[in-house]
Design an enzyme around this catalytic site. Structure first.
Site, PDB file in Angstrom:
ATOM      1  N   CYS A  57      -5.784 -17.499  16.123  1.00 31.10           N
ATOM      2  CA  CYS A  57      -6.558 -17.658  17.779  1.00 31.10           C
ATOM      3  C   CYS A  57      -8.083 -18.285  17.664  1.00 31.10           C
ATOM      4  O   CYS A  57      -8.421 -18.200  18.838  1.00 31.10           O
ATOM      5  CB  CYS A  57      -6.668 -16.009  18.148  1.00 31.10           C
ATOM      6  SG  CYS A  57      -5.065 -15.203  18.407  1.00 31.10           S
ATOM      7  N   ARG A 109       0.792  -1.077  -0.067  1.00 31.45           N
ATOM      8  CA  ARG A 109      -0.063   0.035   0.083  1.00 31.45           C
ATOM      9  C   ARG A 109       0.914   1.344  -0.010  1.00 31.45           C
ATOM     10  O   ARG A 109       0.652   2.379  -0.681  1.00 31.45           O
ATOM     11  CB  ARG A 109      -0.844  -0.132   1.165  1.00 31.45           C
ATOM     12  CG  ARG A 109      -2.183  -0.749   0.948  1.00 31.45           C
ATOM     13  CD  ARG A 109      -3.364  -0.445   2.023  1.00 31.45           C
ATOM     14  NE  ARG A 109      -2.924  -0.785   3.258  1.00 31.45           N
ATOM     15  CZ  ARG A 109      -3.280  -2.024   3.952  1.00 31.45           C
ATOM     16  NH1 ARG A 109      -3.935  -2.911   3.215  1.00 31.45           N
ATOM     17  NH2 ARG A 109      -2.756  -2.194   5.170  1.00 31.45           N
ATOM     18  N   ALA A 137      -6.679 -17.098  10.810  1.00 30.11           N
ATOM     19  CA  ALA A 137      -7.305 -16.461  12.211  1.00 30.11           C
ATOM     20  C   ALA A 137      -6.606 -17.732  13.375  1.00 30.11           C
ATOM     21  O   ALA A 137      -7.665 -18.194  14.013  1.00 30.11           O
ATOM     22  CB  ALA A 137      -8.630 -16.210  12.373  1.00 30.11           C
ATOM     23  N   SER A 179      -3.196 -16.224   5.783  1.00 30.62           N
ATOM     24  CA  SER A 179      -3.879 -15.193   7.031  1.00 30.62           C
ATOM     25  C   SER A 179      -4.726 -16.033   7.713  1.00 30.62           C
ATOM     26  O   SER A 179      -6.175 -15.591   7.920  1.00 30.62           O
ATOM     27  CB  SER A 179      -4.678 -14.285   5.781  1.00 30.62           C
ATOM     28  OG  SER A 179      -3.790 -13.321   5.369  1.00 30.62           O
TER      29      SER A 179
END
Lengths: 565, 565
Positions: free
Chosen positions: B45, B24, B43, B41
């Site tokens: 947790c 970016r 998740a 990516s």
């Protein structure tokens, strides 16, 4: 040793706290609490829930966590405090150091000597000077007697129409309460929006939309000219623009004024807000008299200026300080308020801490802001949306204010950011804050941290953002930017701006630049659901030479002007 | 202009964040992400909730908030990043500035040039060197493959017995997950209590009691000597004390170790914890290589010493900093961790931020503490209990740590106190903090503020308190203080200490001093449900000349050693 006489006037929140603290710190002191109402230690912030019926048991508003009603016997036995209810303080003789009192019910009068006096006389609801305010069916919601009355009125008027005058915190809580009690409710707010003392309009409009979706009618930007009635009973209200709304119940909630009659008569100094002035020890202009709670003004810790902060939590903190100082001699200080508040409006919470953008600008700060929308926790844990606004000082990056609304966990966000403001944290501090994270409780990048990231990106010139309000103003002024929705087709089908926008999913954007305006300086407004992808789109477009791309901050989730479905 | 080559190794949390941020900020850069696993990516947790079955859809662990799975096509299209999955980085040539890779599935190999390299190689679960660790039915919960495996095992072993080795955060989350999945679970923890890296024992014991009440067995203070098996399958575990527990599933969750193999082979400096050392820019000893996430050590902001902080939220914040610095040149800094964490254990949350008392003492601080119990909101709004512990520096009053457990709203308390610690606030600052308050969200005197009040009172000598643990130690040592319960008779009947205590309701105390020991210096321990009344009792008794009264901090609500019902 002479026992010290401490007299406290006022028995709702600040007064009992001050009395209890004084007695605990000086068990020898003789502490007397004068309370005009028949009850003591009322949980006045709970009145709307009592009116709604969700708090069924009135005594729960008066009880300790262990369920004991805090009556005079409780104060005598558990606290060693003489609490005299139904007893009104009528005058203070500062020379003689006595307080005169009367008991309207019995006609008794008397006076009490004091070494230290603590005033906690609270506030009175403001009543607009309009015709009809004396009619039966006109109510306020300030005292427990008011709550009893309004609960009874809500019961007898079930299915009927009610008008609430004032869309502030109490007005909106009362709105929810009366809708829950089965009334047809209209809120009339003279200012351009609800909760304006508290929220900037971008966020307030989202709350307004939510309240409307729950069945409340809300009229803003119009005052009440008169309350109409027949046979002494309310039949409607007439608005300032001539419209008439039929109703049988009117609740006046245009705010409260500090109750300073006693202090004023005693010659105590009032501050610029009209409330009792105190120093940081909560001491008035008379060194033997303290004042606490709704009747005082406090220092705004961000502007340094006096402010009214008639909130139950501060009343307790101020009472604790004055109670200590009255017996120990000005050992404790109360540093003032940053204006933290939270309010339940149906399934939304609306919270703010610090200054709104408007108040920060009024106070002379050079202000930068960002609006951000996002889930409160991961999608796989049942995420609910949040929209927040962060206000910081341009020169230093210091956080000046934070507001957050939505069905998500606003409570955590607002509490943590209140502490951030109290700690003088900057945008960069919040952007790297180490907060507790697990999926049931927050996002890996906590919502407020993400909001700080947005503001960082704006300040670094990486993101050129504009709030919903700023974009709406551009559109209303006749500007026709290229509206670029970068979501997926399915999302677009479900809900969209409906203003002639073009859908180019972010993943296709690099390949579909031909669908954009040929003039790379033509204004483009990019967005998605929350404008994370909108921001990515801006970065992509700028890399390809488009130099007039604005991101709609918070995306569609923060757009309060209606969506096409 | 030459395009900058950024290579990121590791695709779970820190890596993708770093890659996205870099791209970016420099849309011209060529950003390549090497990921050994097939997914990106993740998740991580969320794995316990996937194992439990409460997250049904595996792809939800891989999706954006808008529901798009973050696969290589997503990274290419939406982010402009080449994400190579199933691709393991095998070596770093720092002279040539290349990374070698291989694809085990196809046998392909290759190498990538980099201008800046970002290591996000994560951590690996620690496996104790005990016999039987290779048996079928022995699992860890570190990768998505682990989660898939454990979910499958939980399904096939439903109704069977599982042993979890390690009662830390992951161990306790896994305990809840496997109980939810229908297994009979025993947690075995070698340390004297669960969650010891995180909580002091007074609070950890409350969580342990809660987990037991939900059907989990918990054995503390005993390690595992061996995993037993027949035909290559787990049949049980043998404890260090010789006991054997039959089970068909063993989950090893004794912690994770930073995965530093690649960094070590490349000659990058490791820190005293064994993790990759970085500066505040997340830069390793090689100026062209950054490292982030579980493979690095970070500065503990309270002790100044390096610490391991393998948490998903910090991985994201570190990744954002490294991604920026890799393309803009060390403009961003990561200030370190205060060790904030939160964990769901059945209907309790357990959170801590800053240092526990033990860790604060180990770090050489002169420490004062208070334990407090109370409801999270008013009783009339459906209050749930909280127990918290506040740790402060004696000399300055600065907050060093805060822990909170219970079924109440721990989340708000822990988040606000994390910000208080980040803002260097003192006990007095917290004691007068202006936090958002309304009855649905908190008490008028917020729980953490009340905890600060308790500690203030202790420091001022107004309250003489002792934690449950300190009182238990006195009792265990044979001391026989007069145990004074000052609650009401009904409360006493429902639940009590059961250790020969005397009930004198607070309201009667002033009149029943004759029921107390004649020797006014005899030790008395006063308490109630939460010890608000216990504190009042102490003040009353001291005013009457009793000079050896201790308040049991947090009262019965914080007493973890069993109550009589």
């Amino acid at each position: 040793m002479t026992r010290k006489h401490i007299v406290v006037i006022g028995g709702t929140a600040a007064g009992p706290k001050a009395a209890s603290r004084a007695k605990r710190l000086d068990p020898e002191a003789e502490v007397t609490l004068l309370q005009k109402a028949p009850e003591l230690s009322m949980a006045s912030c709970g009145y709307p829930y009592f009116v709604a019926g969700s708090v069924a048991d009135r005594s729960a508003l008066l009880a300790t966590p262990a369920g004991v009603v805090r009556d005079p016997a409780f104060f005598a036995g558990a606290k060693g405090i003489a609490a005299l209810v139904g007893t009104e303080a009528t005058a203070i003789d500062r020379q003689a150091k006595t307080v005169s009192w009367q008991r309207p019910a019995t006609g008794e009068t008397g006076h009490l000597p004091y070494d230290k006096l603590i005033l906690a006389t609270g506030s009175v609801p403001k009543v607009p000077p309009i015709p009809g305010r004396e009619l039966a069916g006109v109510a306020t919601l300030s005292s427990l007697a008011d709550a009893d009355g309004l609960r009874a009125l809500a019961g007898t008027h079930k299915g009927g129409k009610a008008v609430i005058v004032g869309g502030g915190l109490i007005g909106m809580e009362t709105c929810e309460a009366l809708v829950a009690a089965g009334l047809d409710v209209t809120v009339v707010e003279a200012l351009p929006g609800i909760l304006m003392g508290f929220l900037d309009p971008e966020l307030a409009l989202l709350v307004e939309n939510h309240a409307k979706s729950k069945g409340a009618a809300i009229l803003t930007g119009v005052g009440i000219a008169a309350i109409l009635g027949t046979d002494g009973k309310v039949t409607g209200v007439r608005l300032a623009d001539g419209r008439e709304l039929p109703c049988s119940l009117v609740v006046l909630s245009i705010g409260v004024a500090p109750n300073v009659a006693l202090a004023k008569a005693a010659g105590l100094e009032l501050g610029p807000t009209g409330a009792v002035a105190t120093d940081a020890h909560m001491r008035t202009s008379d060194p033997d008299i303290y004042a606490v709670g709704d009747c005082v003004e406090v220092k705004n810790r961000l502007t340094g200026r006096p402010m009214l902060a008639p909130f139950g939590d501060l009343a307790n903190l101020e009472g604790r300080v004055a109670g200590e100082n009255a017996v120990l001699g000005d050992t404790a200080t109360f540093p003032g308020s940053i204006g933290s508040g939270i309010c339940k409006v149906f399934d939304f919470a609306a919270a703010a801490t610090g200054l709104s953008e408007r108040r920060a600008r009024e106070a002379g700060f050079d202000v930068v802001t960002a609006v951000n929308a996002g889930p409160d926790r991961p999608g796989f844990m049942g995420a609910k949306p949040l929209v927040s606004k962060l206000i910081a000082e341009a020169t230093t990056g210091r956080i000046l204010g934070f507001a957050c609304v939505g069905p998500g966990n606003v409570n955590r966000q607002a509490a943590e950011m209140a502490m951030a403001i109290l700690g003088d944290l900057t945008i960069d501090d919040v952007a790297t804050a180490d907060l507790p994270y697990a999926p049931p409780y927050s996002l890996a990048v906590d919502h407020a941290i993400a909001t700080a990231h947005v503001l960082q990106n704006k300040l670094r010139g990486l993101m050129r953002g504009a709030s919903s309000l700023a974009v709406k103003e551009r559109l209303d002024a006749g500007e026709t930017p290229f509206l670029l929705d970068v979501r997926g087709p399915k999302e677009f089908e479900e809900m969209r701006l409906g203003l002639g926008e073009t859908l180019i999913p972010l993943g296709q954007l690099r390949k579909r630049l031909g669908d954009l305006p040929a003039d790379k300086s033509a204004p483009i407004v990019a967005y998605c659901k929350v404008s994370m992808r909108g921001y990515e789109a801006q970065r992509v477009l700028e890399a390809h030479g488009y130099d007039n791309v604005t991101v709609l901050e918070g995306g569609l989730a923060a757009w309060p002007f209606g969506l096409e479905k």
